[in-house]
Enzyme design. Sequence first.
Site, PDB file in Angstrom:
ATOM      1  CD  GLN A  57      31.993 -66.741 -89.545  1.00  0.00           C
ATOM      2  OE1 GLN A  57      33.011 -66.398 -88.950  1.00  0.00           O
ATOM      3  NE2 GLN A  57      31.049 -67.459 -88.972  1.00  0.00           N
TER       4      GLN A  57
ATOM      5  CG  ASP B  13      37.187 -71.935 -87.471  1.00  0.00           C
ATOM      6  OD1 ASP B  13      37.026 -71.431 -86.346  1.00  0.00           O
ATOM      7  OD2 ASP B  13      36.588 -71.560 -88.491  1.00  0.00           O
TER       8      ASP B  13
ATOM      9  CE  LYS C  43      35.118 -65.638 -85.796  1.00  0.00           C
ATOM     10  NZ  LYS C  43      34.702 -66.484 -86.903  1.00  0.00           N
TER      11      LYS C  43
END
Length: 300
Positions: free
Chosen positions: A99, A122, A55
């Site tokens: 995460q 997200d 990422k």
Amino acid sequence: MAEAKMLDGAALAATLRRRIADAVERLDDYHKLTPGLAVVLVGENPASQIYVRNKSKQCAEVGMRSLDHHLPDDVTEHELLTLVHGLNNDPQVSGILVQLPLPEQIEPGAVVNAIDPAKDVDGFHVINAGLLSTGDTGTALVPCTPSGCMMLIGQHLSELAGLKAMVLGRSNIVGKPMAALLLGEHCTVTIAHSRTRDVARECARADILVVAVGRPRLVKGEWIKPGATVIDVGINRVEAPDRGAGATRLVGDVDFQKAAAVAGAITPVPGGVGPMTIACLLRNTLVAACHSKGLEVPDL
Ligand code: NAP
């Protein structure tokens, strides 16, 4: 022998990243705005470390600012929430991603819902989930994997209205938002899960089959309606003795060879949905940056 059209996620993701890079350059030229993505990693989970590294690398490649925070495995929920609040208030940060999975002392829902919904790239915050399920995709930040799946479906089907779509798996991060997006395109949507009776028969009715269960090659060729569009979200590492002792390979939730002989189009694993997820994360970061300044979101 595979007959289905291959839906190449790696190529589509590369195209999307190029468009994002162009848009980022224009934002800088015209508005002196550089989108910034803060990625928070807790602990040493090797899969998460690789994902986070990818990422950050792709973020830099499209010209965005990447701000990485690595916390120890024994961090408290309070310490993590304090970091999240700081990032919420940091004007350099357009998007925040924590995460998952998190260590057991931390309640993931508390952390996800502490993120400013406008920075929740997200798309897991209850506000974004609610906006998506009420059909407000213009305001919502939509979860990345389902967004990527929709783009892949769009590579093969230009009109989805009236088609029967089946989503196998009902997680909050893939199955449910996927079903909402398909419903938004006027599909007739079925969601199946581990308690569904006769999953094979349900799958065989679907013009579009999206599978996100995490069970290697669960979906067999004979479960697939001839000509169907099959999107395989699953990523499973299995032993591959043909490659030598101790070797492994990645496979999806669909028995690819058999399914490809029946389907009209199918995503490979790897190289299908996976690359689209990160590209859509970058797109969400760009969208969040534009929203934060009241700018129109570029058409990607
Ligand atoms: P998850 O939270 O574990 O959910 C799995 C879902 O599958 C659940 O709804 C479960 O039903 C259902 N299920 C499990 N076994 C089943 C069976 N035998 N028959 C029917 N349904 C069954 O998984 P997830 O986070 O959605 O991820 C699913 C897969 O996608 C994993 O392999 C994951 O690694 C992969 N993934 C890939 C990406 C990507 O970027 N490509 C992103 C996210 C996830 P119940 O609800 O009844 O338990």
